[in-house]
Motif scaffolding. Structure first.
Motif, PDB file in Angstrom:
ATOM      1  N   ARG A  44       2.114   6.002  -5.816  1.00 32.99           N
ATOM      2  CA  ARG A  44       0.734   5.706  -5.428  1.00 32.99           C
ATOM      3  C   ARG A  44       0.503   6.103  -3.967  1.00 32.99           C
ATOM      4  N   LYS A  55      -7.049   7.169  -5.096  1.00 33.29           N
ATOM      5  CA  LYS A  55      -7.809   7.089  -3.857  1.00 33.29           C
ATOM      6  C   LYS A  55      -7.382   8.200  -2.898  1.00 33.29           C
ATOM      7  N   GLY A  92      -6.348   0.571   6.910  1.00 37.25           N
ATOM      8  CA  GLY A  92      -6.388  -0.281   5.722  1.00 37.25           C
ATOM      9  C   GLY A  92      -6.859  -1.682   6.045  1.00 37.25           C
ATOM     10  N   THR A 121     -10.467   6.872   3.230  1.00 35.23           N
ATOM     11  CA  THR A 121     -11.913   6.654   3.426  1.00 35.23           C
ATOM     12  C   THR A 121     -12.496   7.582   4.491  1.00 35.23           C
ATOM     13  N   SER A 168      -4.255  -7.546   2.470  1.00 35.21           N
ATOM     14  CA  SER A 168      -3.649  -6.285   2.027  1.00 35.21           C
ATOM     15  C   SER A 168      -2.641  -6.584   0.919  1.00 35.21           C
ATOM     16  N   PRO A 169      -3.011  -6.303  -0.336  1.00 38.15           N
ATOM     17  CA  PRO A 169      -2.153  -6.718  -1.447  1.00 38.15           C
ATOM     18  C   PRO A 169      -0.769  -6.066  -1.439  1.00 38.15           C
ATOM     19  N   ASN A 170      -0.634  -4.877  -0.853  1.00 36.46           N
ATOM     20  CA  ASN A 170       0.650  -4.170  -0.961  1.00 36.46           C
ATOM     21  C   ASN A 170       1.595  -4.363   0.222  1.00 36.46           C
ATOM     22  N   ASN A 215      -0.566  -2.887   8.651  1.00 40.62           N
ATOM     23  CA  ASN A 215      -1.868  -2.270   8.953  1.00 40.62           C
ATOM     24  C   ASN A 215      -2.402  -2.753  10.308  1.00 40.62           C
ATOM     25  N   ASN A 257       0.293   6.078  12.140  1.00 39.19           N
ATOM     26  CA  ASN A 257       0.753   5.565  10.848  1.00 39.19           C
ATOM     27  C   ASN A 257       1.986   6.333  10.346  1.00 39.19           C
ATOM     28  N   GLN A 292      -1.544   9.496  -2.796  1.00 42.33           N
ATOM     29  CA  GLN A 292      -2.811   9.271  -2.087  1.00 42.33           C
ATOM     30  C   GLN A 292      -2.781   9.899  -0.702  1.00 42.33           C
ATOM     31  N   LYS A 348       6.806   0.671   4.064  1.00 45.74           N
ATOM     32  CA  LYS A 348       6.030   0.572   5.305  1.00 45.74           C
ATOM     33  C   LYS A 348       6.938  -0.048   6.355  1.00 45.74           C
TER      34      LYS A 348
HETATM   35  N1  ACO Z   1      -8.732   4.641   2.547  1.00 47.06           N
HETATM   36  C1  ACO Z   1      -8.680   4.517   1.200  1.00 47.06           C
HETATM   37  N2  ACO Z   1      -8.010   3.538   0.591  1.00 47.06           N
HETATM   38  C2  ACO Z   1      -7.361   2.645   1.386  1.00 47.06           C
HETATM   39  C3  ACO Z   1      -7.369   2.727   2.776  1.00 47.06           C
HETATM   40  C4  ACO Z   1      -8.096   3.779   3.367  1.00 47.06           C
HETATM   41  N3  ACO Z   1      -8.197   3.932   4.687  1.00 47.06           N
HETATM   42  N4  ACO Z   1      -6.621   1.711   3.275  1.00 47.06           N
HETATM   43  C5  ACO Z   1      -6.174   1.022   2.208  1.00 47.06           C
HETATM   44  N5  ACO Z   1      -6.632   1.578   1.078  1.00 47.06           N
HETATM   45  C6  ACO Z   1      -6.414   1.108  -0.281  1.00 47.06           C
HETATM   46  C7  ACO Z   1      -4.944   1.146  -0.650  1.00 47.06           C
HETATM   47  O1  ACO Z   1      -4.595   2.437  -1.116  1.00 47.06           O
HETATM   48  C8  ACO Z   1      -4.859   0.064  -1.692  1.00 47.06           C
HETATM   49  O2  ACO Z   1      -5.369   0.541  -2.930  1.00 47.06           O
HETATM   50  P1  ACO Z   1      -4.412   0.890  -4.187  1.00 47.06           P
HETATM   51  O3  ACO Z   1      -3.517  -0.295  -4.366  1.00 47.06           O
HETATM   52  O4  ACO Z   1      -5.326   1.174  -5.295  1.00 47.06           O
HETATM   53  O5  ACO Z   1      -3.634   2.087  -3.769  1.00 47.06           O
HETATM   54  C9  ACO Z   1      -5.865  -0.949  -1.198  1.00 47.06           C
HETATM   55  O6  ACO Z   1      -6.761  -0.264  -0.353  1.00 47.06           O
HETATM   56  C10 ACO Z   1      -5.239  -2.115  -0.478  1.00 47.06           C
HETATM   57  O7  ACO Z   1      -4.616  -1.687   0.731  1.00 47.06           O
HETATM   58  P2  ACO Z   1      -3.109  -2.035   1.136  1.00 47.06           P
HETATM   59  O8  ACO Z   1      -2.585  -3.122   0.272  1.00 47.06           O
HETATM   60  O9  ACO Z   1      -3.072  -2.252   2.598  1.00 47.06           O
HETATM   61  O10 ACO Z   1      -2.392  -0.659   0.704  1.00 47.06           O
HETATM   62  P3  ACO Z   1      -1.120   0.060   1.316  1.00 47.06           P
HETATM   63  O11 ACO Z   1      -0.005  -0.881   1.521  1.00 47.06           O
HETATM   64  O12 ACO Z   1      -0.875   1.267   0.489  1.00 47.06           O
HETATM   65  O13 ACO Z   1      -1.596   0.509   2.799  1.00 47.06           O
HETATM   66  C11 ACO Z   1      -2.093   2.599   3.892  1.00 47.06           C
HETATM   67  C12 ACO Z   1      -2.604   1.479   2.974  1.00 47.06           C
HETATM   68  C13 ACO Z   1      -1.835   2.037   5.276  1.00 47.06           C
HETATM   69  C14 ACO Z   1      -3.165   3.684   3.965  1.00 47.06           C
HETATM   70  C15 ACO Z   1      -0.773   3.147   3.313  1.00 47.06           C
HETATM   71  O14 ACO Z   1      -0.951   3.537   1.965  1.00 47.06           O
HETATM   72  C16 ACO Z   1      -0.197   4.308   4.056  1.00 47.06           C
HETATM   73  O15 ACO Z   1       0.405   4.137   5.096  1.00 47.06           O
HETATM   74  N6  ACO Z   1      -0.333   5.548   3.527  1.00 47.06           N
HETATM   75  C17 ACO Z   1       0.220   6.743   4.083  1.00 47.06           C
HETATM   76  C18 ACO Z   1      -0.657   7.352   5.117  1.00 47.06           C
HETATM   77  C19 ACO Z   1      -1.902   7.982   4.563  1.00 47.06           C
HETATM   78  O16 ACO Z   1      -2.192   7.980   3.375  1.00 47.06           O
HETATM   79  N7  ACO Z   1      -2.689   8.575   5.424  1.00 47.06           N
HETATM   80  C20 ACO Z   1      -3.866   9.274   4.959  1.00 47.06           C
HETATM   81  C21 ACO Z   1      -4.823   9.508   6.044  1.00 47.06           C
HETATM   82  S1  ACO Z   1      -4.177  10.446   7.328  1.00 47.06           S
HETATM   83  C22 ACO Z   1      -4.346  12.074   6.982  1.00 47.06           C
HETATM   84  O17 ACO Z   1      -4.281  12.460   5.885  1.00 47.06           O
HETATM   85  C23 ACO Z   1      -4.613  13.039   8.056  1.00 47.06           C
END
Ligand code: ACO
Length: 311
Positions: free
Chosen positions: A35, A105, A198, A108, A204-206, A220, A134, A39, A216
């Motif tokens: 996931r 997803k 996030g 955002t 934050s469920p995850n 967040n 991050n 994403q 992680k």
């Molecule tokens: N945009 C979209 N969805 C988000 C965002 C965001 N900014 N922040 C959180 N969410 C979603 C999570 O994906 C999660 O949904 P899901 O369970 O359906 O996947 C939900 O909101 C709840 O959030 P958390 O429990 O905090 O989820 P998670 O532990 O995955 O933390 C985070 C979110 C910090 C984005 C993490 O997934 C991460 O570090 N990801 C890797 C970095 C990344 O994806 N960066 C992308 C942007 S940077 C770039 O691309 C240039």
């Protein structure tokens, strides 16, 4: 799941060993990594759109060449990340289908429009700056292929951040109109950048499980705080005002206190209601469908090469 296998897995994670694709892992670990990594990959790919939009309109040949290279880097990041996610057993086609159908997803931040050239400065500086904040800890994430992909991504990302800050600095030092444009872009990108990290930790469920599994390495809210602390002096240095009347240095905590994030806006953008969300997904679907012939031609070419080798 076999408790002995689980215990051995947890011990390896606790000892900061990398988990590799062929190693045993709990299904929930595999699921949450698939996931998060997919994403993350989708975010890199969709993230090419707001900036790609400015390649033909960059104000000089030098800016155009830099932006073109930067957008290509993002494509590369998406590809490393899809490869890392594929090692967990989901095919790239399935992941892309999940993006196109709205099931998966992506960040955002890429659902906001890029209105002026100053937005390109703001994206490099703030969005790539938040992304690095991050991603640096993710170089030590417990899944080997993800951690290794992050090493190269972070090197390139820090160049992106500097190019964005340099654009911002030039505009902020420019004519009154250029400075106004830069402040306007900063105002529009500041809060959405803070949302990239996030939801708050207590919502934050995850986070808790991902911290235990060392997927992680920081929460967040911890990362968001670090980002604010680093970025506010950068804004002050180039004479921009942070659009937050509640922003205040807190001597005791050694960091800034900042205003409340509009979480309603965040959740509505997560749900796909961002200002240009529909446009983004339509652009991705079109690119996938209209360029199917390129993938087919590459596969046919490869099949011919293999057949020739076998003959
Ligand atoms: N945009 C979209 N969805 C988000 C965002 C965001 N900014 N922040 C959180 N969410 C979603 C999570 O994906 C999660 O949904 P899901 O369970 O359906 O996947 C939900 O909101 C709840 O959030 P958390 O429990 O905090 O989820 P998670 O532990 O995955 O933390 C985070 C979110 C910090 C984005 C993490 O997934 C991460 O570090 N990801 C890797 C970095 C990344 O994806 N960066 C992308 C942007 S940077 C770039 O691309 C240039």
């Amino acid at each position: 799941e076999d408790p002995a296998l689980l215990e051995a897995f947890e011990a390896r994670v606790a000892a900061d060993e990398f988990i590799e694709p062929k190693d045993w892992m709990p299904e929930a670990y595999r699921r949450t990594l698939t996931r998060q990594i997919s994403q993350h990959a989708h975010s890199e790919i969709v993230g090419m759109l707001p900036e790609g939009n400015w390649i033909t309109r960059a104000p000089s040949l030098r800016r155009k060449a830099i932006l073109l290279a930067k957008v290509q880097d993002e494509a590369g990041h998406g590809l490393y990340l899809y490869c890392a996610a594929e090692t967990l057993g989901t095919s790239r086609e399935e992941m892309i289908e999940a993006l196109h159908s709205g099931k998966a997803k992506y960040s955002t931040i890429f659902n906001y429009p890029t209105l002026t050239w100053a937005d390109i400065g703001a994206i490099g500086w703030l969005v790539d700056g938040a992304a690095i904040m991050n991603q640096v800890p993710l170089q030590r994430t417990s899944y080997g292929p993800y951690a290794r992909a992050m090493v190269r991504v972070c090197k390139e990302e820090s160049f992106h951040q500097r190019q964005g800050y340099e654009i911002s600095m030039q505009l902020a030092r420019g004519t009154a109109e250029q400075k106004r444009m830069m402040q306007d872009a900063f105002n529009r990108w500041w809060w959405p950048s803070l949302m990239m990290f996030g939801p708050p930790d207590d919502n934050s469920p995850n986070t808790a499980q991902s911290m235990r599994w060392r997927i992680k390495r920081e929460t967040n809210d911890e990362l968001r705080q670090k980002f604010v602390d680093i970025t506010v002096p950068q804004a002050e240095f180039i004479g921009l005002t942070v659009p937050d009347p509640d922003l205040k240095w807190n001597e005791e905590k050694g960091g800034y206190d900042f205003g409340t994030i509009d979480w309603e806006e965040f959740y509505s953008v997560v749900k796909g209601e961002g200002p240009v969300a529909r446009e983004r997904i339509t652009a991705r679907r079109d690119a996938w469908e209209k360029n199917a012939w390129v993938r087919e031609a590459a596969q046919a070419h490869e099949a011919k090469k293999q057949a020739r080798k076998a003959a």
